[in-house]
Design an enzyme around this catalytic site. Structure first.
Site, PDB file in Angstrom:
ATOM      1  N   SER A  41       0.685  -1.169   0.143  1.00 48.36           N
ATOM      2  CA  SER A  41       0.064   0.035  -0.179  1.00 48.36           C
ATOM      3  C   SER A  41       0.793   1.233   0.034  1.00 48.36           C
ATOM      4  O   SER A  41       0.227   2.545  -0.478  1.00 48.36           O
ATOM      5  CB  SER A  41      -1.086   0.004   1.285  1.00 48.36           C
ATOM      6  N   LYS A  89       0.232   4.657   6.610  1.00 48.05           N
ATOM      7  CA  LYS A  89      -0.266   6.050   5.336  1.00 48.05           C
ATOM      8  C   LYS A  89       0.230   6.929   5.556  1.00 48.05           C
ATOM      9  O   LYS A  89       1.006   7.402   6.598  1.00 48.05           O
ATOM     10  CB  LYS A  89      -1.881   5.814   5.576  1.00 48.05           C
TER      11      LYS A  89
END
Length: 173
Positions: A41, A89
């Site tokens: 990711s 993230k």
């Protein structure tokens, strides 16, 4: 005499142990720790290309103690969907910012007070705010500041925001 030396050694060891363990735990909880980043990711920033090697990053808890993050920071946070899991993230928008979403239920979102918008760098391969919406700052765990392993990836992680992910309206600089 040898028995006395043995007892003294054990006593000194235990004293050191009972001081070192709480100090170490406090340091790891409040100051910094390391973590292995798994998955795709955050590619290419983390785990670039190579599936066999996971980057190990330094997570700085101290720097976010007052929930002070900036756009572009890579952060670790408790997953809004699974409180037993931590995710990593990039901060895209802060409270008050208006962001154009990628695949969220609405095309535009104004990030509410006390929240941030986070996304993975690898579009389409990330479970992020485009799936679960703005994230409470209370879920913030740490800021990733450096890649420590493998040696060929060593670097300081800069706070950089992809130009195409700039908020449409910024509440604060």
């Amino acid at each position: 005499m040898a028995q006395m030396q043995g007892r003294r050694y054990i006593k000194a060891f235990l004293k050191g142990f009972f001081v070192a363990v709480p100090v170490t735990v406090t340091f790891l909880d409040r100051v910094a720790c390391i973590a292995r980043v798994e998955g795709a990711s955050m590619q290419p920033s983390l785990n670039p290309g190579d599936k066999q090697v996971s980057d190990v990053v330094l997570l700085n808890h101290w720097s976010i103690r007052n929930y002070e993050v900036q756009r572009g920071d890579i952060v670790s946070l408790v997953s809004p969907r699974n409180p037993k899991q931590k995710i990593i993230k990039r901060v895209i928008a802060l409270e008050g910012d208006v962001i154009k979403t990628i695949s969220y239920k609405t095309k535009y979102v104004k990030v509410p007070d006390g929240h941030m918008w986070v996304e993975g760098d690898h579009r389409g391969h990330s479970f992020d705010s485009n799936a679960f919406g703005p994230v409470s700052l209370g879920l913030l765990h740490a800021r990733a500041t450096h890649i420590l392993w493998p040696p060929e990836h060593w670097q300081k992680l800069p706070a950089k925001l992809p130009p195409e992910r700039q908020p449409l309206q910024k509440e604060r600089e």
